[in-house]
Structure formats: structure tokens, C-alpha cells
Write a protein that holds these residues in place. Structure first.
Motif, short mmCIF file in Angstrom:
data_model
loop_
_atom_site.label_atom_id
_atom_site.label_comp_id
_atom_site.label_asym_id
_atom_site.label_seq_id
_atom_site.Cartn_x
_atom_site.Cartn_y
_atom_site.Cartn_z
N GLY A 169 9.74 11.36 -7.64
CA GLY A 169 8.82 11.99 -6.69
C GLY A 169 8.32 10.97 -5.67
N ALA A 170 7.99 9.78 -6.15
CA ALA A 170 7.53 8.73 -5.24
C ALA A 170 8.65 8.28 -4.32
CB ALA A 170 7.00 7.54 -6.05
N LEU A 171 9.86 8.20 -4.83
CA LEU A 171 11.01 7.76 -4.03
C LEU A 171 11.50 8.83 -3.05
CD1 LEU A 171 13.07 5.91 -6.77
CD2 LEU A 171 11.72 4.87 -4.94
N ALA A 172 11.04 10.06 -3.22
CA ALA A 172 11.52 11.15 -2.37
C ALA A 172 11.04 11.05 -0.93
CB ALA A 172 11.09 12.50 -2.96
N ASP A 173 9.98 10.32 -0.70
CA ASP A 173 9.40 10.22 0.64
C ASP A 173 9.98 9.01 1.38
OD1 ASP A 173 7.12 9.03 2.50
OD2 ASP A 173 6.84 11.20 2.34
N PRO A 174 10.49 9.20 2.62
CA PRO A 174 11.09 8.09 3.36
C PRO A 174 10.09 6.98 3.71
CG PRO A 174 11.03 10.07 4.73
CD PRO A 174 10.61 10.47 3.34
N THR A 175 8.84 7.32 3.92
CA THR A 175 7.84 6.29 4.21
C THR A 175 7.64 5.40 2.99
OG1 THR A 175 6.70 7.72 5.79
CG2 THR A 175 5.44 5.87 4.91
N ARG A 176 7.57 6.01 1.81
CA ARG A 176 7.40 5.21 0.60
C ARG A 176 8.61 4.34 0.33
NH1 ARG A 176 4.17 9.89 -0.97
NH2 ARG A 176 5.91 10.93 -1.99
N ARG A 177 9.82 4.87 0.59
CA ARG A 177 11.02 4.04 0.42
C ARG A 177 10.99 2.86 1.39
NH1 ARG A 177 13.44 9.14 0.28
NH2 ARG A 177 14.43 8.79 2.31
N ALA A 178 10.54 3.09 2.62
CA ALA A 178 10.45 2.00 3.60
C ALA A 178 9.42 0.97 3.15
CB ALA A 178 10.09 2.56 4.97
N ILE A 179 8.33 1.42 2.59
CA ILE A 179 7.31 0.50 2.08
C ILE A 179 7.91 -0.36 0.96
CG2 ILE A 179 5.15 0.36 0.75
CD1 ILE A 179 4.19 2.82 2.41
N LEU A 180 8.65 0.26 0.05
CA LEU A 180 9.28 -0.50 -1.03
C LEU A 180 10.27 -1.52 -0.48
CD1 LEU A 180 9.84 2.29 -3.69
CD2 LEU A 180 8.17 0.43 -3.78
N SER A 181 11.03 -1.12 0.53
CA SER A 181 11.99 -2.06 1.14
C SER A 181 11.25 -3.25 1.73
CB SER A 181 12.81 -1.36 2.23
OG SER A 181 13.64 -0.39 1.66
N ARG A 182 10.14 -2.98 2.39
CA ARG A 182 9.34 -4.07 2.97
C ARG A 182 8.80 -4.97 1.87
NH1 ARG A 182 6.58 -7.64 3.06
NH2 ARG A 182 5.02 -8.33 4.55
N LEU A 183 8.31 -4.38 0.79
CA LEU A 183 7.73 -5.17 -0.30
C LEU A 183 8.79 -5.98 -1.06
CD1 LEU A 183 5.03 -2.71 -1.66
CD2 LEU A 183 4.68 -4.77 -0.26
N ALA A 184 10.05 -5.61 -0.91
CA ALA A 184 11.12 -6.39 -1.55
C ALA A 184 11.18 -7.80 -0.99
CB ALA A 184 12.46 -5.69 -1.39
N SER A 185 10.65 -8.00 0.22
CA SER A 185 10.65 -9.33 0.82
C SER A 185 9.35 -10.09 0.55
CB SER A 185 10.92 -9.26 2.32
OG SER A 185 9.89 -8.57 2.98
N GLY A 186 8.42 -9.48 -0.15
CA GLY A 186 7.18 -10.16 -0.50
C GLY A 186 5.97 -9.26 -0.37
N LYS B 28 -0.99 4.53 -3.27
CA LYS B 28 -1.52 5.09 -4.52
C LYS B 28 -0.43 5.84 -5.29
CE LYS B 28 -6.33 5.34 -3.19
NZ LYS B 28 -7.47 6.15 -2.83
N VAL B 29 0.41 6.56 -4.56
CA VAL B 29 1.52 7.28 -5.21
C VAL B 29 2.49 6.27 -5.82
CG1 VAL B 29 3.51 8.79 -4.81
CG2 VAL B 29 1.32 9.31 -3.73
N LEU B 30 2.84 5.25 -5.05
CA LEU B 30 3.75 4.22 -5.56
C LEU B 30 3.17 3.48 -6.75
CD1 LEU B 30 5.02 2.83 -2.14
CD2 LEU B 30 6.35 4.15 -3.80
N GLU B 31 1.87 3.21 -6.68
CA GLU B 31 1.20 2.53 -7.79
C GLU B 31 1.16 3.42 -9.02
OE1 GLU B 31 -2.70 -0.35 -8.30
OE2 GLU B 31 -2.79 1.27 -6.83
N GLY B 32 0.90 4.71 -8.82
CA GLY B 32 0.88 5.66 -9.93
C GLY B 32 2.22 5.78 -10.63
N ALA B 33 3.29 5.59 -9.86
CA ALA B 33 4.64 5.64 -10.43
C ALA B 33 5.03 4.31 -11.06
CB ALA B 33 5.64 6.02 -9.34
#
Length: 119
Positions: free
Chosen positions: A18-35, A58-63
Motif C-alpha cells: 500500500g505504501a509502495l503504491a503511491d509514486p510520490t512515496r516511491r520517489a521519496i524512498l529512491s531519494r532516501l536510498a542516497s542518504g 507517516k505512511v512509509l514509517e507505518g509500513a
């Protein structure tokens, strides 16, 4: 809710996907992969407010996909890739299925190409 004929092996998968379903959240995760990054840093490339980014966090943290620390007045976020291992493991089952199916199809096509009968 009981699912007939299916076992719920890992209910956290629903939250992760559910958290990964949103493109904004996926972009945030991609950004956080670099630090790690602050909400301000994460909001910069998007046309949305910092409170909107905070809701995504909050959604990403909850997941369990990110962790947030307290550093004086800011709360930097960092990637927690361990939670993704559950999703990857689940997807790997299907990868094995499709790889096997494609291998069988390759074998069949090779037989047909060589004119072998399939009786």
C-alpha cells in the motif's frame, strides 16, 4: 476478515505494498536510498507542501520502510530497507514461477522449430 482458502502469511505485506503504491512515496524512498533527508529536502522536488510530504512519511514509517530520528528541531528520515525484504521475498516466488514458465516455453518453441513431434 477471514479469507477462505487462503492463509494470510504476512499481513504487513498489505501495508508495505500500500505504501509502495503511491509514486510520490516511491520517489521519496529512491531519494532516501542516497542518504537521510529532512522533510524540507524531500519536499523540494515536488509541487506539494511540507505537511503533505510529512503525511507520506507517516505512511512509509507505518509500513516500516523508513525510520525517523529526532535531531534537535528536525526529524530526518532514512531508509529502512529491511522491511522491503518481505516484499522482495514474496515477489521472488512469482519470479521463480515465471522463469520456469518461460523456460518451458523456450523448450517447446525449440522443439517446434526443429520439427520434433510432441505426442
Amino acid at each position: 476478515m477471514k479469507r477462505i482458502g487462503y492463509e494470510i502469511e504476512n499481513p504487513n505485506l498489505d501495508v508495505i505494498f500500500g505504501a509502495l503504491a503511491d509514486p510520490t512515496r516511491r520517489a521519496i524512498l529512491s531519494r532516501l536510498a542516497s542518504g537521510e533527508a529532512s522533510v524540507k529536502d524531500l519536499a523540494e522536488p515536488f509541487d506539494m507542501s511540507q505537511p503533505a510530504i510529512s503525511k507520506h512519511l507517516k505512511v512509509l514509517e507505518g509500513a516500516g520502510l523508513i525510520e525517523r530520528a529526532v535531531d534537535k528541531q528536525r526529524r530526518p528520515a532514512k531508509l529502512n530497507a529491511r522491511a522491503m525484504l518481505e516484499a522482495v521475498a514474496w515477489l521472488e516466488e512469482f519470479k521463480r514461477f515465471w522463469t520456469g514458465s518461460f523456460d518451458q516455453l523456450d523448450d517447446l518453441l525449440e522443439e517446434l522449430k526443429n520439427g520434433d513431434s510432441h505426442d
